[in-house]
Design an enzyme around this catalytic site. Sequence first.
Site, PDB file in Angstrom:
ATOM      1  N   GLU A  20      -5.455   1.070   2.289  1.00 46.94           N
ATOM      2  CA  GLU A  20      -5.286   0.217   3.289  1.00 46.94           C
ATOM      3  C   GLU A  20      -5.478   0.690   4.801  1.00 46.94           C
ATOM      4  OE1 GLU A  20      -3.370  -2.780   6.404  1.00 46.94           O
ATOM      5  OE2 GLU A  20      -2.583  -0.496   6.030  1.00 46.94           O
ATOM      6  N   GLU A  21      -4.829   1.599   5.058  1.00 47.45           N
ATOM      7  CA  GLU A  21      -5.012   2.119   6.434  1.00 47.45           C
ATOM      8  C   GLU A  21      -6.126   2.744   6.737  1.00 47.45           C
ATOM      9  OE1 GLU A  21      -2.569   1.774   8.344  1.00 47.45           O
ATOM     10  OE2 GLU A  21      -0.519   2.085   7.379  1.00 47.45           O
ATOM     11  N   ASP A  23       6.027   1.774   6.805  1.00 51.24           N
ATOM     12  CA  ASP A  23       4.540   1.240   6.849  1.00 51.24           C
ATOM     13  C   ASP A  23       3.699   2.220   5.762  1.00 51.24           C
ATOM     14  OD1 ASP A  23       2.064   0.029   6.881  1.00 51.24           O
ATOM     15  OD2 ASP A  23       1.716   0.969   9.000  1.00 51.24           O
ATOM     16  N   ASP A  62      -0.631   4.371   0.692  1.00 50.34           N
ATOM     17  CA  ASP A  62      -1.389   5.210   1.737  1.00 50.34           C
ATOM     18  C   ASP A  62      -0.595   5.215   3.037  1.00 50.34           C
ATOM     19  OD1 ASP A  62      -2.500   2.820   2.082  1.00 50.34           O
ATOM     20  OD2 ASP A  62      -3.866   3.872   3.325  1.00 50.34           O
ATOM     21  N   ASP A  87       5.139  -5.931   4.577  1.00 50.31           N
ATOM     22  CA  ASP A  87       4.129  -4.977   5.491  1.00 50.31           C
ATOM     23  C   ASP A  87       4.001  -5.419   6.749  1.00 50.31           C
ATOM     24  OD1 ASP A  87       2.706  -2.622   5.685  1.00 50.31           O
ATOM     25  OD2 ASP A  87       0.840  -3.606   5.128  1.00 50.31           O
ATOM     26  N   HIS A 143       2.844   4.318  12.484  1.00 50.58           N
ATOM     27  CA  HIS A 143       1.617   5.103  13.027  1.00 50.58           C
ATOM     28  C   HIS A 143       2.047   6.091  14.074  1.00 50.58           C
ATOM     29  CE1 HIS A 143      -1.520   1.868  11.669  1.00 50.58           C
ATOM     30  NE2 HIS A 143      -0.579   2.003  10.538  1.00 50.58           N
ATOM     31  N   HIS A 198       0.829  -1.270  -0.011  1.00 55.20           N
ATOM     32  CA  HIS A 198       0.113   0.087  -0.044  1.00 55.20           C
ATOM     33  C   HIS A 198       0.818   1.252  -0.077  1.00 55.20           C
ATOM     34  CE1 HIS A 198       0.184   0.984   4.415  1.00 55.20           C
ATOM     35  NE2 HIS A 198       0.490  -0.318   4.722  1.00 55.20           N
TER      36      HIS A 198
HETATM   37  N1  BES Z   1       1.096  -2.964   7.995  1.00 54.51           N
HETATM   38  C1  BES Z   1       0.334  -2.652   9.046  1.00 54.51           C
HETATM   39  C2  BES Z   1       0.025  -3.828   9.584  1.00 54.51           C
HETATM   40  C3  BES Z   1       1.090  -4.744  10.320  1.00 54.51           C
HETATM   41  C4  BES Z   1       2.001  -3.861  11.189  1.00 54.51           C
HETATM   42  C5  BES Z   1       0.913  -6.099  10.627  1.00 54.51           C
HETATM   43  C6  BES Z   1       3.116  -4.681  11.658  1.00 54.51           C
HETATM   44  C7  BES Z   1       2.009  -6.946  11.202  1.00 54.51           C
HETATM   45  C8  BES Z   1       3.135  -5.955  11.904  1.00 54.51           C
HETATM   46  C9  BES Z   1      -0.828  -2.082   8.529  1.00 54.51           C
HETATM   47  O1  BES Z   1      -0.544  -1.074   7.621  1.00 54.51           O
HETATM   48  C10 BES Z   1      -1.841  -1.742   9.370  1.00 54.51           C
HETATM   49  O2  BES Z   1      -1.614  -0.614   9.943  1.00 54.51           O
HETATM   50  N2  BES Z   1      -2.729  -2.276   9.676  1.00 54.51           N
HETATM   51  C11 BES Z   1      -4.041  -1.821  10.584  1.00 54.51           C
HETATM   52  C12 BES Z   1      -5.287  -2.240  10.047  1.00 54.51           C
HETATM   53  C13 BES Z   1      -6.148  -1.435   9.293  1.00 54.51           C
HETATM   54  C14 BES Z   1      -7.727  -1.804   8.870  1.00 54.51           C
HETATM   55  C15 BES Z   1      -6.348  -0.023   9.630  1.00 54.51           C
HETATM   56  C16 BES Z   1      -3.655  -2.319  12.044  1.00 54.51           C
HETATM   57  O3  BES Z   1      -3.194  -3.277  12.002  1.00 54.51           O
HETATM   58  O4  BES Z   1      -4.384  -1.572  12.811  1.00 54.51           O
HETATM   59 MN    MN Z   2       1.061  -1.405   6.308  1.00 55.07          MN
HETATM   60 MN    MN Z   3      -0.578   0.658   9.055  1.00 56.07          MN
END
Ligand code: BES
Ligand code: MN
Ligand code: MN
Length: 456
Positions: A153-154, A119, A88, A180, A427, A86
């Site tokens: 994705e975010e 990320d 974004d 990711d 984040h 992603h």
């Molecule tokens: N890349 C992350 C997810 C992640 C980070 C998985 C570190 C494993 C280790 C992804 O971009 C993310 O932040 N996902 C969100 C979910 C989304 C629906 C907002 C999350 O996990 O909060």
């Molecule tokens: Mn991610």
């Molecule tokens: Mn993320």
Amino acid sequence: MDSALRYAETNFDRFTEELEELLRIPSVSTDSAYADDVRDAAQWLVDHFEEAGIETAEIMETDGHPIVYAAHHAGDDKPTVLVYGHYDVQPPDPLDEWESDPFEPTRRNGTIYARGACDDKGQMFMHPKAAEAYLHGEGELPVNLKFVIEGEEETGSIHLPGFIESHAHRLDADVVLISDTAMFAPGVPSITYGLRGLAYTEITLQGPNRDLHSGIYGGGVDNPVHALSDIISNLTDDNGRVAIPGFYDDVRDLTDEERKTYARLPFDEDSWMDEIGIEATRTEAGYTTLECLSARPTLDVNGIWGGYTGEGAKTVLPAKAHAKISMRLVPNQRAEDIYEKMESYLKARCPDTMSLTFRRLHGGKPVLVDTESAAMQSAKAAMGEVVGTEPVFVRNGGSIPIVADFKDILGLDSVLMGFGLDSDAIHSPNEHFAVDRFQQGIRSIIRFHEHYAASA
Ligand code: BES
Ligand code: MN
Ligand code: MN
């Protein structure tokens, strides 16, 4: 493969500068003020895929932010790898906690600081660079490549499942490859075989029809902030378990084998606590901290507001109180089922002095992938050769909602080969990604393609 690796070595500086160009585009997907920047980032990528020598690259529209699709055909006899990532990023706030501008990438001690550095721009970008290294260094790719790089994705990948369904023929592949996720610890190459799912809710309690003077009305009117606090305090129990009836019904328990693997991982709980500034953990009774962080479901309040929160005092009895509450799910929990159970539990606990509204913001399915497949073993071999130590297979607590959809819609397993670290501050303010991990990632992807082509 050797010429591709050599090409990468001689071009790493340029690769890093190109990544910094992408990081300058503030593609924050959740905030409509950035919508043009999100589109600019997509177009930048399309141009970039073309420059790298990839045959097809185009913007594909959705009802939200665009998807970048790219593809390069190497031969009918070769397996096809579908790369997902992603472009974004999360909002950069709180801005005053950044040591340098989030959208002006800055290198300090071999590390790039910028929103999206890890990320996922930094990790996603390793894939077109690995492809370029093959195309320019070797003249050909050992696998057919397809890329789906999304801009939502975010915010929960709302439009991506529909896109995958309607373009299933174009996305036909043998495996999905994603960077990711994070490594278990510095220097420990890790392949993620499990991700948690997500059910994200927003709750509002409405009492009187307007904010009231707390001297004139206080004593006769129930307070929504009190009621919300009371409801929230009853969502978890003293054993660290979620109190919603039926919440654990579908939870697949850890196998003995998995528990042994968890116990063998190099986890130093004290330094883990030190790093985030806590003196004690709070876990679900009967499980280790590490198990609770990725193999057990959780519930967390993400935000709570209501009444007066400005400077000084204002005497007010608020009309409304709100909370955002998310739950991380594990196989075989389903977001829809959990939403229903939570909604009826909350409604039953709402006092009859007020009304409760329950919104489902976005959900995602949890996943577990078979570690024995040719693709997973190719990832293990590739990362092991690059890092020089035996990779571990780990479950991760975060969510990438689309991974389960790739399985359900296209029948494809995903290989999650990540190069982040939990300490990369994704984040958070001062997100960063070390240049040496960016390079390790590119080398690993180059080797993955070679191993996978030989095994498939
Ligand atoms: N890349 C992350 C997810 C992640 C980070 C998985 C570190 C494993 C280790 C992804 O971009 C993310 O932040 N996902 C969100 C979910 C989304 C629906 C907002 C999350 O996990 O909060
Ligand atoms: Mn991610
Ligand atoms: Mn993320």
